[in-house]
Design an enzyme around this catalytic site. Structure first.
Site, short mmCIF file in Angstrom:
data_model
loop_
_atom_site.label_atom_id
_atom_site.label_comp_id
_atom_site.label_asym_id
_atom_site.label_seq_id
_atom_site.Cartn_x
_atom_site.Cartn_y
_atom_site.Cartn_z
N HIS A 96 -23.44 43.07 45.38
CA HIS A 96 -22.71 42.15 45.93
C HIS A 96 -24.12 41.01 46.35
CE1 HIS A 96 -19.18 40.11 46.77
NE2 HIS A 96 -19.32 38.96 46.72
N ASP A 119 -12.56 41.73 48.59
CA ASP A 119 -13.36 42.58 48.99
C ASP A 119 -12.63 43.47 49.51
OD1 ASP A 119 -17.40 42.72 49.36
OD2 ASP A 119 -15.60 44.74 49.43
N HIS A 121 -14.29 44.93 52.49
CA HIS A 121 -15.54 44.58 52.73
C HIS A 121 -16.00 43.29 53.00
CE1 HIS A 121 -16.63 48.40 50.69
NE2 HIS A 121 -16.64 49.10 52.10
N ASP A 123 -18.80 42.18 54.12
CA ASP A 123 -20.47 42.33 53.75
C ASP A 123 -20.94 40.62 54.74
OD1 ASP A 123 -19.65 42.02 50.15
OD2 ASP A 123 -19.45 43.79 51.73
N HIS A 136 -26.09 44.51 50.37
CA HIS A 136 -24.91 44.35 49.72
C HIS A 136 -23.56 43.98 51.53
CE1 HIS A 136 -24.00 48.53 48.96
NE2 HIS A 136 -24.46 48.28 50.78
N ASP A 223 -15.41 41.57 44.66
CA ASP A 223 -16.27 42.89 44.52
C ASP A 223 -15.07 43.73 43.85
OD1 ASP A 223 -17.99 44.27 47.07
OD2 ASP A 223 -16.40 44.89 45.16
N ASP A 225 -14.28 46.75 44.00
CA ASP A 225 -13.99 47.30 45.49
C ASP A 225 -12.43 47.12 46.59
OD1 ASP A 225 -16.61 47.45 47.58
OD2 ASP A 225 -15.17 46.79 47.77
N GLU A 268 -19.77 44.67 41.94
CA GLU A 268 -20.14 46.25 42.44
C GLU A 268 -19.99 47.27 40.97
OE1 GLU A 268 -21.62 47.28 44.43
OE2 GLU A 268 -22.34 45.33 45.82
N1 LIG Z 1 -20.19 47.94 56.22
C1 LIG Z 1 -21.15 48.83 54.69
C2 LIG Z 1 -20.35 48.48 53.21
C3 LIG Z 1 -20.75 47.36 52.77
C4 LIG Z 1 -20.44 46.90 51.36
C5 LIG Z 1 -20.75 46.50 50.81
B1 LIG Z 1 -20.09 46.05 49.42
O1 LIG Z 1 -19.04 44.91 49.71
O2 LIG Z 1 -20.41 44.62 48.99
O3 LIG Z 1 -19.66 47.03 48.73
C6 LIG Z 1 -20.73 50.44 55.62
C7 LIG Z 1 -21.67 50.71 56.36
N2 LIG Z 1 -20.80 51.61 56.99
C8 LIG Z 1 -21.00 52.51 56.21
C9 LIG Z 1 -21.20 54.46 56.05
C10 LIG Z 1 -19.49 54.46 57.76
C11 LIG Z 1 -19.21 53.25 58.20
C12 LIG Z 1 -19.54 51.71 57.71
C13 LIG Z 1 -22.30 48.47 55.12
O4 LIG Z 1 -23.34 49.20 54.54
O5 LIG Z 1 -22.81 47.37 55.24
MN LIG Z 2 -16.66 46.04 49.01
MN LIG Z 3 -18.49 43.17 48.06
MN LIG Z 4 -23.61 47.69 46.74
#
Ligand SMILES: N[C@](CCCC[B-](O)(O)O)(CCN1CCCCC1)C(=O)O
Ligand SMILES: [Mn+2]
Ligand SMILES: [Mn+2]
Ligand SMILES: [Mn+2]
Length: 301
Positions: A96, A119, A121, A123, A136, A223, A225, A268
């Site tokens: 993403h 999503d 998340h 992001d 991402h 996304d 997910d 994703e």
């Molecule tokens: N917010 C996250 C996940 C991002 C997902 C990207 B997507 O939406 O494109 O799939 C999670 C950060 N973190 C991971 C460990 C546990 C706490 C949250 C991050 O890595 O920044």
């Molecule tokens: Mn996501």
């Molecule tokens: Mn995403």
């Molecule tokens: Mn990814």
């Protein structure tokens, strides 16, 4: 009307070829869109391996910054090019982080476009708030111009305004992201609102927020997910309590019905993470969502 398929088999972290886009095309997406009446341009998947960066050590916490920047900048040019020719870019990911490129490309061609981000998340982490350093989790902050600038990403213009962005499906937001959403008054419909109001009302409220007169072109960044892992299991960061198959399709159908869609990201889908049946299910759902966003009503009328 022409759809341009932009295949981006790009995975981060643990950079590699994310076969998702390849599986989606091999599942027959081109023919499926042609059957819907679209002229489909597909000039092969992006070979991002050719994007050569010598050394790419982390910058602060950011992982693979130079590679991600180069790949996303290339995608921005490709998506912007298709959009300027009046085609509808359908970007298949892959990571993403690529949305930094797709949305930059869309805003280049349609400066008044709004973004609907589906999503689990947000992001929207900045270089300061990210905990994982995975880009991402950050594309939206770059598009809004939030956080301290990262020189490697100086090509990303802060062309997106907070009032032109809305989320649906959120259920896993980091503390830093919660602060950013609040500080910037960014509208977000989490799964709580989906349960409370139902998906029909949520999509209407989301559109009323970012596109009150239905005058702005729409960039839909989906996304997979956002869907419940039971619906789309083969993805990098699955989170329980997601959208049903129907809710996911309803979003795409309702946005198609506005007649304002100018760009779609389906992101994703990562086939390297699950067994064959789960991969197949995720790919099939991905293709189905693309068809829904490009005019196919699931429940034939
Ligand atoms: N917010 C996250 C996940 C991002 C997902 C990207 B997507 O939406 O494109 O799939 C999670 C950060 N973190 C991971 C460990 C546990 C706490 C949250 C991050 O890595 O920044
Ligand atoms: Mn996501
Ligand atoms: Mn995403
Ligand atoms: Mn990814």
């Amino acid at each position: 009307k022409t759809a341009a398929i932009v295949g981006c088999p790009f995975r981060c972290p643990r950079v590699g070829v994310d076969q998702g886009p390849i599986h989606l095309v091999e599942a027959g997406l081109v023919d499926q869109l042609t059957e819907l009446g679209w002229k489909v341009n597909f000039d092969g998947h992006h070979q991002f391996e050719e994007v050569n960066v010598a050394a790419d050590p982390p910058i602060g916490k950011l992982k693979n910054p130079r590679l991600v920047s180069k790949v996303t900048e290339a995608v921005a040019k490709v998506v912007g090019g298709h959009a300027k020719k009046g085609e509808l870019p359908v970007t298949l990911g892959g990571d993403h982080s690529l949305a930094m490129g797709t949305i930059s490309g869309t805003l280049d061609a349609h400066p008044d476009a709004c973004v609907i981000w589906i999503d689990a998340h947000a992001d929207i982490n900045t270089a300061e708030t990210t905990d994982s350093g995975n880009i991402h989790g950050m594309p939206v902050s770059f598009l809004l111009g939030l956080g301290s600038p990262v020189p490697e990403f100086s090509w990303v213009k802060p062309a997106l305004k907070p009032e032109r962005l809305v989320y649906i499906g959120l259920r896993d937001i980091d503390a830093g992201e919660k602060r950013i959403l609040k500080e910037n008054n960014i509208k977000a419909f989490s799964m709580h609102e989906v349960d409370k109001y139902g998906i029909g009302r949520v999509v209407e409220m989301a559109l009323d927020h970012v596109n009150p007169k239905r005058a702005y072109p729409i960039h839909l960044s989906f996304d997979v997910d956002a869907l419940d892992p039971s619906v789309a299991p083969s993805t990098g960061t699955p989170v329980r309590g997601g959208l049903t198959f129907r809710e996911g399709h309803y979003i795409c159908e309702a946005i198609w019905e506005t007649g304002l869609l100018v760009a779609l990201d389906l992101m994703e889908v990562n086939p390297s993470l699950a067994d064959a049946a789960s991969v197949q299910q995720t790919v099939t759902v991905g293709c189905s969502l693309v068809r829904a966003a490009l005019g196919k009503q699931l429940v034939r009328r």
